[in-house]
Scaffold this motif. Sequence first.
Motif, PDB file in Angstrom:
ATOM      1  N   TYR A 131       1.392   1.262  -3.932  1.00  0.00           N
ATOM      2  CA  TYR A 131       0.111   1.240  -4.642  1.00  0.00           C
ATOM      3  C   TYR A 131      -1.017   1.407  -3.627  1.00  0.00           C
ATOM      4  CZ  TYR A 131       3.029  -0.853  -8.286  1.00  0.00           C
ATOM      5  OH  TYR A 131       4.015  -1.086  -9.208  1.00  0.00           O
ATOM      6  N   PRO A 132      -1.362   2.664  -3.276  1.00  0.00           N
ATOM      7  CA  PRO A 132      -2.430   2.900  -2.303  1.00  0.00           C
ATOM      8  C   PRO A 132      -3.715   2.176  -2.708  1.00  0.00           C
ATOM      9  CG  PRO A 132      -1.306   4.940  -2.850  1.00  0.00           C
ATOM     10  CD  PRO A 132      -0.809   3.916  -3.808  1.00  0.00           C
ATOM     11  N   VAL A 177       0.298   9.484 -12.048  1.00  0.00           N
ATOM     12  CA  VAL A 177       0.884  10.459 -11.118  1.00  0.00           C
ATOM     13  C   VAL A 177       2.404  10.462 -11.244  1.00  0.00           C
ATOM     14  CG1 VAL A 177       1.250  11.007  -8.682  1.00  0.00           C
ATOM     15  CG2 VAL A 177      -1.033  10.376  -9.482  1.00  0.00           C
ATOM     16  N   ASP A 178       2.996   9.261 -11.315  1.00  0.00           N
ATOM     17  CA  ASP A 178       4.454   9.157 -11.441  1.00  0.00           C
ATOM     18  C   ASP A 178       4.945   9.836 -12.725  1.00  0.00           C
ATOM     19  OD1 ASP A 178       4.715   7.801  -9.093  1.00  0.00           O
ATOM     20  OD2 ASP A 178       4.855   5.811  -9.995  1.00  0.00           O
ATOM     21  N   GLU A 226      -3.592   4.686 -12.233  1.00  0.00           N
ATOM     22  CA  GLU A 226      -3.628   6.014 -11.603  1.00  0.00           C
ATOM     23  C   GLU A 226      -2.281   6.349 -10.958  1.00  0.00           C
ATOM     24  OE1 GLU A 226      -8.321   6.514 -10.345  1.00  0.00           O
ATOM     25  OE2 GLU A 226      -7.006   5.252  -9.112  1.00  0.00           O
ATOM     26  N   VAL A 227      -1.678   5.358 -10.303  1.00  0.00           N
ATOM     27  CA  VAL A 227      -0.354   5.575  -9.702  1.00  0.00           C
ATOM     28  C   VAL A 227       0.661   5.899 -10.789  1.00  0.00           C
ATOM     29  CG1 VAL A 227       1.545   4.468  -8.454  1.00  0.00           C
ATOM     30  CG2 VAL A 227      -0.820   4.123  -7.700  1.00  0.00           C
ATOM     31  N   ARG A 228       0.589   5.157 -11.895  1.00  0.00           N
ATOM     32  CA  ARG A 228       1.512   5.378 -13.011  1.00  0.00           C
ATOM     33  C   ARG A 228       1.333   6.781 -13.595  1.00  0.00           C
ATOM     34  NH1 ARG A 228       4.449   2.636 -16.915  1.00  0.00           N
ATOM     35  NH2 ARG A 228       4.266   3.424 -19.032  1.00  0.00           N
ATOM     36  N   ARG A 282      -6.253   3.677  -5.185  1.00  0.00           N
ATOM     37  CA  ARG A 282      -5.833   4.023  -6.538  1.00  0.00           C
ATOM     38  C   ARG A 282      -5.496   2.759  -7.320  1.00  0.00           C
ATOM     39  NH1 ARG A 282      -1.307   8.791  -5.694  1.00  0.00           N
ATOM     40  NH2 ARG A 282      -2.615  10.320  -4.628  1.00  0.00           N
ATOM     41  N   GLU A 329       0.817  -1.216   0.000  1.00  0.00           N
ATOM     42  CA  GLU A 329       0.000   0.000   0.000  1.00  0.00           C
ATOM     43  C   GLU A 329       0.851   1.266   0.000  1.00  0.00           C
ATOM     44  OE1 GLU A 329      -0.785   0.208   4.830  1.00  0.00           O
ATOM     45  OE2 GLU A 329      -2.322  -0.592   3.498  1.00  0.00           O
ATOM     46  N   LYS A 346      -3.356   0.793 -10.412  1.00  0.00           N
ATOM     47  CA  LYS A 346      -1.977   0.890 -10.883  1.00  0.00           C
ATOM     48  C   LYS A 346      -1.846   1.951 -11.969  1.00  0.00           C
ATOM     49  CE  LYS A 346       0.605  -3.347 -10.061  1.00  0.00           C
ATOM     50  NZ  LYS A 346       1.349  -4.483 -10.696  1.00  0.00           N
TER      51      LYS A 346
END
Length: 341
Positions: A98-99, A110-111, A106-108, A102, A95, A104
């Motif tokens: 990868y909260p 943001v990154d 969405e995380v990508r 969110r 977490e 994967k």
Amino acid sequence: MNRRLVMPLALVLPVLVLVVVAFNVQAPYVALGPGPVFDTLGEIDGTPVVDVEGIEADETEGSLYMTTVGVTDNLTLAQAVTAWVSGRYGVAPREQVYPPDRSKEEVRAVDQAQFAQSERSAELAALHYLDLPVSLRIAEVGEDAPASGILETDDLIVAVGGDPVETAGQVQRAVGAVAPGESVRVTVLRGDREETFDVPVGERPGDPGRGFLGIATEERPDVPFTVTFNLADIGGPSAGLMFSLAVVDKLSPGAINGGLSVAGTGTIDSDGIVGPIGGIRHKITAAAEDGATVFLVPTDNCAEAVSAAPDDVQLVRVETLEGAVESLEAVAAGREAPSCS
């Protein structure tokens, strides 16, 4: 005979169950380890990692490696334990990377947005360091902002409080130092005319003790060449420092690294201030394995870096782009540079 089999089976079956579980049940962890290393002075697939077009770039020597952290997901319990025991990898709760709220994707996203911002900030920091022109414009004025009706979109900010400003950070700090309820003198270039206004200062949302004009500023390179960064599928903001150093090296005479193999990491803003990052241990390991002999470390990461660096890698502490360049010149000349130790 049946009784003789009962005891061994009673011992073996739980072990078999544990083995099956360990190799088939997914653990709520990810493994963090050394990731790919990229020479910002080099090429990838025949294309310069940092490309300057429209001007003849200076020849470079040595390397300026940007470093990354590798993330391995979907670990079984056995794989998580193996990674932890190895000492080469760290294991962290999934977490944290990868909260749960969110995906994967969405995380990508943001990154990648952070990476794109690091590219913009790296270029701007390099241009400011080299005293090359950058325009500072007002991109937006809030409808109910203190500056509404006074400052306008596309105004170029020249000075705040009587002091020249060149970066968005300088504007924010200058305005923030003015008490809400007072006014601040802002000089702008509007079209062909320079104008000065006394602008009322409001309370900054979330920080009522600091001044706020309600404007969004944007810095734009005002140079006859373009800088392009050509790395795909890399995320996060930590490449900023090494990108900025590559731009400085290509736009200034001589090799700022003295031809050495230098690696490093750190965020950077357009003011040239270097910020801390995560995964410093793994990044140093990756750099050392690629042959780097010097590693640039953000000041706040020094304590962790010292515990991870091999003896043949010199850790150089950095706080600003200017300091990083001066330190590299010192190392190249055999002089002392700020150290983490």
